[in-house]
Design an enzyme around this catalytic site. Structure first.
Site, PDB file in Angstrom:
ATOM      1  N   LYS A 105       0.833  -1.205   0.000  1.00  0.00           N
ATOM      2  CA  LYS A 105       0.000   0.000   0.000  1.00  0.00           C
ATOM      3  C   LYS A 105       0.873   1.262   0.000  1.00  0.00           C
ATOM      4  O   LYS A 105       2.080   1.192  -0.089  1.00  0.00           O
ATOM      5  CB  LYS A 105      -0.951  -0.039   1.209  1.00  0.00           C
ATOM      6  CG  LYS A 105      -1.874  -1.274   1.218  1.00  0.00           C
ATOM      7  CD  LYS A 105      -2.756  -1.315   0.016  1.00  0.00           C
ATOM      8  CE  LYS A 105      -3.858  -2.367  -0.006  1.00  0.00           C
ATOM      9  NZ  LYS A 105      -3.697  -3.615   0.679  1.00  0.00           N
TER      10      LYS A 105
HETATM   11  C1  LIG Z   1      -9.802  -3.359  -0.649  1.00  0.00           C
HETATM   12  C2  LIG Z   1      -9.110  -4.021   0.505  1.00  0.00           C
HETATM   13  N1  LIG Z   1      -9.748  -4.096   1.679  1.00  0.00           N
HETATM   14  C3  LIG Z   1      -9.162  -4.666   2.753  1.00  0.00           C
HETATM   15  C4  LIG Z   1      -7.889  -5.205   2.693  1.00  0.00           C
HETATM   16  C5  LIG Z   1      -7.297  -5.867   3.896  1.00  0.00           C
HETATM   17  O1  LIG Z   1      -6.181  -5.202   4.387  1.00  0.00           O
HETATM   18  P1  LIG Z   1      -5.076  -5.945   5.254  1.00  0.00           P
HETATM   19  O2  LIG Z   1      -4.314  -6.863   4.355  1.00  0.00           O
HETATM   20  O3  LIG Z   1      -4.216  -4.831   5.791  1.00  0.00           O
HETATM   21  O4  LIG Z   1      -5.769  -6.690   6.339  1.00  0.00           O
HETATM   22  C6  LIG Z   1      -7.184  -5.127   1.496  1.00  0.00           C
HETATM   23  C7  LIG Z   1      -5.825  -5.690   1.443  1.00  0.00           C
HETATM   24  O5  LIG Z   1      -5.278  -6.034   0.453  1.00  0.00           O
HETATM   25  C8  LIG Z   1      -7.808  -4.532   0.366  1.00  0.00           C
HETATM   26  O6  LIG Z   1      -7.172  -4.447  -0.815  1.00  0.00           O
END
Ligand SMILES: Cc1ncc(COP(=O)(O)O)c(C=O)c1O
Length: 395
Positions: free
Chosen positions: A198
């Site tokens: 990210k």
């Molecule tokens: C659109 C979206 N929502 C939620 C998440 C979840 O984030 P995390 O991997 O930090 O738990 C991601 C992660 O890739 C994502 O792309």
């Protein structure tokens, strides 16, 4: 004779000697020093650096409150809980996302409803959302797909009319703007992921932003076992667990990394925009692909650069193009397999075919590498590899 024009898949020389991933973090000496300073301090977690990171993050997105949590998934869970989602509630979301967006509804016993996306941006289509609203609709979770803000005004208007809460999953959109305002201060609850691919990272980590003091308070209790801090302040040792919460705390070590990374956010996003613009210019003359569509009054944060193949102009399917680009050492990816297609969601009764726009786009999409540490030569390699592979499969 094997020349570079021979696909690497067929034994030719690949465009690159080593694999270029689709996304990658960037950690510099200042980041490392910031983390080491915390490691030498008295507090490794839930100390002053978390507070500092939250304050800086809130300022960066123009929100009153930012609540740090241990992942983007925890951010969604906390936001969904703060919105009051529970058994019997329906929550409308997009099929074109990572599973975590929908999963947070299931954690709370709610019912997931998938509405189709706009065919151009692949963000939720407010008209499709409206068609699914019932008296039981408690929330809509919209995703700023690839980094482009959702149809926020239209969704907020629906929320006001029907009395549900809008949650914006901005995991892709830190640094994006909508009608001149930063993503993070627009919806009642906005969630971010701080995973290494990210815009900024804490290793694992997440953030929820809001302008509502009551929501901020609920988020803070939820991420700390459901425990309130009020009594501790008053009586010293006394604390009360008032609801079933979780340990979703971010550490001071992680917050030091996040705080240091946040200082470079503007530059990081600017570099992503530059890479996206270079791709879009280069692909304007390639009729075999459609570059991503961007709308007026939105500045994408370009987490992903997703092209769609014109399969009618190619002698190969998406899988073959994908394999050919991987063989050239270009780390293409696919974002996303529609969430209701996953076996878990099939057990809840979802069947392919109900979201023709998301599903149709999925069949021909490819994510090309995009991350701030890419050099101009890396960007050129991607362009050359795409030209080589599509040239080979051209009808
Ligand atoms: C659109 C979206 N929502 C939620 C998440 C979840 O984030 P995390 O991997 O930090 O738990 C991601 C992660 O890739 C994502 O792309």
């Amino acid at each position: 004779m094997m020349t570079q024009a021979t696909l690497a898949l067929d034994g030719g020389r690949p465009i690159r000697a080593a694999m270029l991933p689709y996304g990658r973090h960037r950690v510099d000496d200042a980041d490392i020093e910031a983390v080491v300073a915390v490691l030498r301090s008295d507090r490794l977690t839930t100390g002053p650096t978390v507070d500092e990171f939250e304050a800086a993050f809130a300022k960066a997105v123009g929100a009153r409150y930012a609540v740090a949590v241990s992942s983007g998934t925890a951010a969604l869970h906390a936001a969904a809980s703060a919105a009051g989602i529970g058994p019997g509630d329906e929550v409308i979301t997009t099929p074109m996302t990572f599973a975590a967006t929908a999963n947070c509804v299931r954690y709370l016993g709610g019912t997931v409803v998938f509405a189709d996306v706009r065919p151009d941006t692949l963000n939720l289509d407010p008209a499709k959302v409206e068609a699914w609203i019932t008296p039981r609709t408690k929330a809509v979770i919209t995703v700023d797909y690839a980094g482009q803000p959702s149809e926020l005004d239209e969704l907020e208007a629906l929320a006001a009319r029907h009395g549900f809460t809008l949650i914006e999953d901005a995991s892709h959109a830190l640094g994006a703007t909508y009608r001149g305002r930063p993503v993070g201060c627009l919806a009642p609850l906005t969630t971010f992921s701080l995973h290494p691919v990210k815009h900024i990272t804490t290793g694992e980590g997440g953030m929820v932003t809001t302008n509502e003091p009551a929501l901020a308070a609920r988020l803070r209790i939820f991420r700390n076992h459901g425990i309130t801090r009020e009594h501790r302040r008053r009586d010293g040792w006394l604390y009360e667990m008032v609801e079933l919460g979780y340990n979703y705390r971010l550490t001071d070590i992680q917050s030091a990394l996040g705080l240091s990374q946040l200082e470079r956010l503007t530059d990081q996003v600017a570099r992503r925009r530059e890479i996206a613009a270079t791709y879009t210019r280069a692909f304007a003359t390639l009729p075999e692909i459609e570059p991503p569509v961007t709308l007026a009054e939105r500045e994408s944060a370009w987490h992903l650069y997703v092209v769609r193949l014109r399969l009618d102009r190619l002698r190969a399917g998406r899988a073959e193009v994908f394999r050919a680009l991987q063989a050239e050492n270009i780390g293409v990816n696919v974002h996303y397999i529609p969430v209701p297609w996953h076996p878990y969601y099939a057990t809840l009764g979802f069947r392919p075919g109900a979201w023709p726009r998301a599903e149709g786009a999925y069949e021909r999409m490819l994510s090309l590498p995009i991350f701030p540490a890419m050099t101009d030569a890396d960007v050129e390699d991607v362009v050359h590899a795409v030209e080589k592979v599509l040239g080979h499969f051209r009808r």
